[in-house]
Scaffold this motif. Sequence first.
Motif, PDB file in Angstrom:
ATOM      1  N   ASP A  15     138.975-129.654 -53.202  1.00  0.00           N
ATOM      2  CA  ASP A  15     138.613-130.901 -53.886  1.00  0.00           C
ATOM      3  C   ASP A  15     139.647-131.448 -54.869  1.00  0.00           C
ATOM      4  N   THR A  19     144.125-132.931 -49.189  1.00  0.00           N
ATOM      5  CA  THR A  19     144.084-133.721 -47.958  1.00  0.00           C
ATOM      6  C   THR A  19     144.550-135.154 -48.235  1.00  0.00           C
ATOM      7  N   THR A  20     144.038-135.714 -49.310  1.00  0.00           N
ATOM      8  CA  THR A  20     144.406-137.093 -49.665  1.00  0.00           C
ATOM      9  C   THR A  20     145.911-137.169 -49.939  1.00  0.00           C
ATOM     10  N   ASP A  39     136.956-139.421 -47.322  1.00  0.00           N
ATOM     11  CA  ASP A  39     135.512-139.578 -47.426  1.00  0.00           C
ATOM     12  C   ASP A  39     134.916-140.197 -46.158  1.00  0.00           C
ATOM     13  N   ASP A 137     143.236-140.884 -62.478  1.00  0.00           N
ATOM     14  CA  ASP A 137     142.318-142.021 -62.654  1.00  0.00           C
ATOM     15  C   ASP A 137     140.876-141.557 -62.891  1.00  0.00           C
TER      16      ASP A 137
END
Length: 410
Positions: A15, A19-20, A39, A137
């Motif tokens: 998390d 991956t992002t 997502d 962010d």
Amino acid sequence: MKYNTRNIGIIAHVDAGKTTLTERLLYYTGMIHKIGNVDEGNTTMDKDIQEKNRGITISSAAISTQWKKGHGIFNINIIDTPGHIDFAVEVERSLRVLDSVVAVFCASSGVQPQTENVWFQAEKHGISKICFINKMDRTGADFFAVLNEIRTRLNAVPLALQIPIGAEDRFEGVIDLIIQKALYWTDENGETIAEKEIPGHYQAEAEEYRLKLMESLAEYDETFFEAFMETEAGITEEMILNAIKRTCQSGTLVPVLCGSAFKNKGVQPLLDAVVTYLPAPNQLPAMKAKDAGTGDAVELERNEDGTFSGLVFKVVIDKHMGKLAMLRIYSGSIRPGDTVQNVRTGENFRISRILQMQSDKTLPVEKGKAGDIVALTGIKDAKTGDSLSASGRAVLLESITIPAPVIRVS
Ligand code: GDP
């Protein structure tokens, strides 16, 4: 000979945004043309989609991409590194295959156990590291708190190369402490970077952290120390970059950058840092191995003129091409048609094709050389963990040991 290759792994607690971030690295290097969304399950690293699209199960064993910096073109191989200690053997194997890691942290969760474990394993292997503090962010994002955790939980000396401009929903960009400019990402996909003067209310903080950067380099790098003592004003950008490179590769300091992969901020400077500070394969110490016949220790020179030696780190099945052996080459080179030996079985076989794995296709190459990560076809009995050698020159790479996990008593 110029080796513009970097073999990296990305380590992160689940998390944190691995991956992002991987997806964005592939996007900015031009390997994919549309930004996916984890997502919605449509990123390149998403196995199901990948298999559907190209009938291939390479999953994320390794993906090659390219990044240009200055006059150099760098081949970056991203090797999948399982984060969880339950996969200890696989973690070990991937650490053998890669040369350096990018550790991704969540700016609000900080240093988490899975990263901690893999970090110490990487440390044991002398693997160079860069940190990326992601999710700037997010609510609760605190760059400086994570810097502190890198120091206290990972026993490392973090070297902030940037400081963030704002945080949480006001995260705007970063201040590059080396060039002393503020960087803002001015379009939605984060492709355009505006380089501006450091905003007035950030000048004192930027000064403070630039001074810390210089002092750390002077403390840990003798060459930089001498230059720094002689003439502080005469310190050039190149001198700073070289000192960061030396301290990063010796493991004394760990460069830290930040951003938000999801908001497309901060990824290009990370790519620049990967190719600038992390080692090329031929800069690493000789690879230790054993003569399969005599059992004597041998050292493999990491250049393409040496005797061929490589490790099969994963075997994958492709619907069209059959069995593919993912191979890290440590020494020497191979071409299609060459005969090599599987040291485990003692059998010789002919290499039919050598492929470079890209995110959505495979690219046949004429040659695989020391430092490269390639896929081979035509190897019938190859298994994960096999050493391949030049025929008649069998060497076994060190066997893999499973380390005990780091258990924290808190
Ligand atoms: P992984 O488990 O480390 O591979 O993490 P993912 O890339 O799957 O991301 C986990 C979650 O965090 C997803 O919901 C992402 O959309 C989200 N995420 C990833 N990067 C960022 C970021 O920079 N900022 C925010 N706010 N969310 C992010």
